[in-house]
Design an enzyme around this catalytic site. Structure first.
Site, PDB file in Angstrom:
ATOM      1  N   GLU A   7      22.668  51.996  57.146  1.00 43.97           N
ATOM      2  CA  GLU A   7      21.348  51.933  56.642  1.00 43.97           C
ATOM      3  C   GLU A   7      20.369  52.208  57.450  1.00 43.97           C
ATOM      4  OE1 GLU A   7      18.494  49.774  53.566  1.00 43.97           O
ATOM      5  OE2 GLU A   7      20.210  48.551  54.137  1.00 43.97           O
TER       6      GLU A   7
ATOM      7  N   GLU B 231      10.519  51.118  43.012  1.00 41.28           N
ATOM      8  CA  GLU B 231      11.657  51.795  43.578  1.00 41.28           C
ATOM      9  C   GLU B 231      12.772  52.276  42.601  1.00 41.28           C
ATOM     10  OE1 GLU B 231      15.393  50.565  46.329  1.00 41.28           O
ATOM     11  OE2 GLU B 231      13.496  49.917  47.156  1.00 41.28           O
TER      12      GLU B 231
ATOM     13  N   GLU C  22       8.757  46.860  43.217  1.00 43.58           N
ATOM     14  CA  GLU C  22       9.131  46.326  44.653  1.00 43.58           C
ATOM     15  C   GLU C  22       8.224  45.213  44.970  1.00 43.58           C
ATOM     16  OE1 GLU C  22      10.395  46.231  47.623  1.00 43.58           O
ATOM     17  OE2 GLU C  22      12.165  47.276  47.286  1.00 43.58           O
TER      18      GLU C  22
ATOM     19  N   GLU D 130      16.538  55.835  49.437  1.00 44.85           N
ATOM     20  CA  GLU D 130      15.612  54.708  48.794  1.00 44.85           C
ATOM     21  C   GLU D 130      14.123  54.909  48.690  1.00 44.85           C
ATOM     22  OE1 GLU D 130      17.056  51.038  50.080  1.00 44.85           O
ATOM     23  OE2 GLU D 130      19.039  51.108  48.891  1.00 44.85           O
TER      24      GLU D 130
ATOM     25  N   ARG E  78      16.624  52.167  58.325  1.00 45.18           N
ATOM     26  CA  ARG E  78      15.535  51.693  57.393  1.00 45.18           C
ATOM     27  C   ARG E  78      14.013  52.107  57.907  1.00 45.18           C
ATOM     28  NH1 ARG E  78      14.889  46.794  57.821  1.00 45.18           N
ATOM     29  NH2 ARG E  78      14.351  46.246  55.593  1.00 45.18           N
TER      30      ARG E  78
ATOM     31  N   HIS F  68      14.434  54.061  52.889  1.00 42.78           N
ATOM     32  CA  HIS F  68      15.869  53.810  53.662  1.00 42.78           C
ATOM     33  C   HIS F  68      17.048  54.961  53.453  1.00 42.78           C
ATOM     34  CE1 HIS F  68      14.681  49.241  53.556  1.00 42.78           C
ATOM     35  NE2 HIS F  68      13.572  50.029  54.024  1.00 42.78           N
TER      36      HIS F  68
ATOM     37  N   ASP G  41       4.848  85.876  50.519  1.00 41.94           N
ATOM     38  CA  ASP G  41       4.001  86.008  51.682  1.00 41.94           C
ATOM     39  C   ASP G  41       4.400  84.785  52.476  1.00 41.94           C
ATOM     40  OD1 ASP G  41       2.393  86.249  53.662  1.00 41.94           O
ATOM     41  OD2 ASP G  41       0.612  86.363  52.379  1.00 41.94           O
TER      42      ASP G  41
ATOM     43  N   ARG H 134      17.890  41.728  58.008  1.00 44.70           N
ATOM     44  CA  ARG H 134      17.197  43.165  57.589  1.00 44.70           C
ATOM     45  C   ARG H 134      15.753  43.428  58.374  1.00 44.70           C
ATOM     46  NH1 ARG H 134      17.972  44.855  51.958  1.00 44.70           N
ATOM     47  NH2 ARG H 134      19.624  43.429  50.871  1.00 44.70           N
TER      48      ARG H 134
ATOM     49  N   GLU I 296      10.373  54.590  48.048  1.00 39.97           N
ATOM     50  CA  GLU I 296       9.580  53.734  47.362  1.00 39.97           C
ATOM     51  C   GLU I 296       8.183  54.308  47.050  1.00 39.97           C
ATOM     52  OE1 GLU I 296      11.423  49.804  49.244  1.00 39.97           O
ATOM     53  OE2 GLU I 296       9.615  50.621  50.124  1.00 39.97           O
TER      54      GLU I 296
END
Length: 442
Positions: A331, A194, A187, A130, A333, A243, A52, A314, A132
């Site tokens: 990557e 992670e 982490e 990745e 992020r 990420h 359903d 970063r 977390e």
């Protein structure tokens, strides 16, 4: 692994499987399933199992509720934590009674975007996620508390990292289920963890994210803990991201790599990144889909708030990891683990493909720490911010032809409606912070 119908029937008999969960995902990213006894397995493998759809968030109205589950045989796995009446799982695509794919099935939406990529000459989108998560203690009734299970930090180990045994069992369980786990660690924040697993094609990667969440929550419960993928569970601490490392291939060739380029990046990779940056504000409502998501996207907690890229730091939204050749990748992020992984990968892919189609110019990299730049400096460098809240993100999303096309009319309308309701409830709620600030002041 690939399985045939006969393989699955044989394995289920040999391993004494008693129940099978036919699993799919609703529009908000929540795992749903129809559990059947093994006596109905052959019927399910023949794509004849109905459910359903009107009861599922973002699916269909009650007068058009009948839907079919088409199992993907490659997703067959037996849950290792159930030892008495053994239970297996098949991830399914959702189809309409006329045999057409359901337009609001998140897995189907990602498949549509991948089909567009294939028509452009890309045979695969590889993704390394990745996700977390946090571990909290539970009370005597098994309900989650706000008490973290440890006071560890980045790469800490026992006795500081009291989640180590839980995390180790999660890794072992994932490996039993066919994951290739590359690393696991504590982490930055207390109670935060992670676990990284090997990249896969986009559909398998999204399937693995959903399976990963299920395993983490299940094993945490066995340890008297509650695992949450909420992006920002605690004020003053880092939030959880997801990420997404991504690249496009044509056969065995990584289309993001060019050895003659100073950074090893092909024109395709640069166009793709330009598309991601161009549409970042528009797809944020999908990659960062909750009110709470925007509590993570603030300066000071390592989360990317600014739409920029770099190969050397970063703080921007996009980073280029150092590996080259087949491992050359982008990557992204900003996504968080509350995102529906199928939709998140779909909109990022669609944004990147738009950049390739239109050969968008990639802005210059930002190799300075954006967090310490003033607003005037960011404006001068042409660095926009991601949306500051869910409402702003929703407004950006509905104005974007590229992102609305990626979702399709059905998913877009239902997702927008659900998120407008979420925002309105949040907007009209009176929060504890307001009482702390204003009760005695006014």
């Amino acid at each position: 692994m690939s399985f045939t119908k006969e393989d699955i029937l044989r394995i289920s008999k040999d391993e004494n499987v008693r129940f099978i969960r036919l699993q799919f995902t609703d529009l908000l990213g929540t795992i749903k399933n129809v559990e059947i006894p093994v006596s109905q397995l052959e019927k399910a493998l023949d794509n004849k199992m109905m459910f359903d759809g009107s009861s599922i968030e973002g699916y269909v109205r009650i007068e058009e509720s009948d839907m079919y589950l088409f199992p993907d045989l490659s997703t067959w796995v037996i849950f290792p934590w159930v030892t008495d009446s053994r239970v297996a799982r098949l991830i399914c695509d959702v189809y309409m009674p006329d045999g057409t794919p359901f337009a609001g099935d998140p897995r189907g939406i990602l498949k549509r975007c991948l089909q567009e990529a294939e028509e452009m000459g890309f045979t695969a989108m590889n993704v390394g996620p990745e996700p977390e998560f946090f571990l909290f203690r539970t009370d005597e009734k098994g309900n989650p508390t706000t008490e973290l299970n440890d006071q560890g930090g980045y790469f800490d180990l026992a006795p500081m990292d009291l989640g180590e045994n839980c995390r180790r069992e999660i890794v072992l369980t994932l490996e039993e289920m066919g994951f290739e786990v590359e690393a696991s660690h504590h982490e930055v924040a207390s109670g935060q963890h992670e676990i990284d697993f090997k990249y896969a094609d986009a559909i398998k990667a999204a399937d693995q994210i959903q399976t990963f969440k299920l395993v983490v929550k299940t094993i945490a419960r066995h340890h008297g803990l509650h695992a949450t993928f909420m992006p920002k569970p605690l004020f003053g601490m880092n939030g959880s991201g997801m990420h997404a490392h991504q690249s496009l291939f044509n056969g065995s060739e990584n289309m993001f790599y060019d050895e003659s380029d100073k950074l090893g990046l092909s024109k395709t990779a640069r166009y793709y990144m330009a598309g991601i940056l161009k549409h970042a504000r528009a797809f944020a409502a999908i990659t960062n889909p909750t009110v709470n998501s925007y509590k993570r996207l603030v300066p000071g907690y390592e989360a990317p708030c600014y739409v920029a890229w770099s190969a050397s730091n970063r703080s921007p939204m996009i980073r280029i990891p150092a590996s080259r050749g087949l491992s050359t990748r982008v990557e992204v992020r900003n996504p968080d683990p509350a995102a529906n992984p199928y939709l998140a990968l779909a909109v990022m892919l669609k944004a990147g493909l738009d950049g390739i189609k239109r050969k968008l110019d990639l802005p210059a990299p930002i190799d300075r720490n954006i967090y310490v730049m003033s607003e005037e400096e960011r404006i001068e460098e042409g660095i926009p911010s991601l949306p500051s809240d869910l409402k702003e993100a929703l407004n950006e999303m509905i104005r974007s032809h590229v992102i609305t096309e990626a979702l399709g009319e059905h998913a877009l309308a239902h997702f927008y409606e659900l998120k407008e309701i979420e925002w309105d409830i949040y907007r009209t709620q009176v929060h504890e912070w307001e009482r702390d600030q204003y009760m005695t002041l006014y």
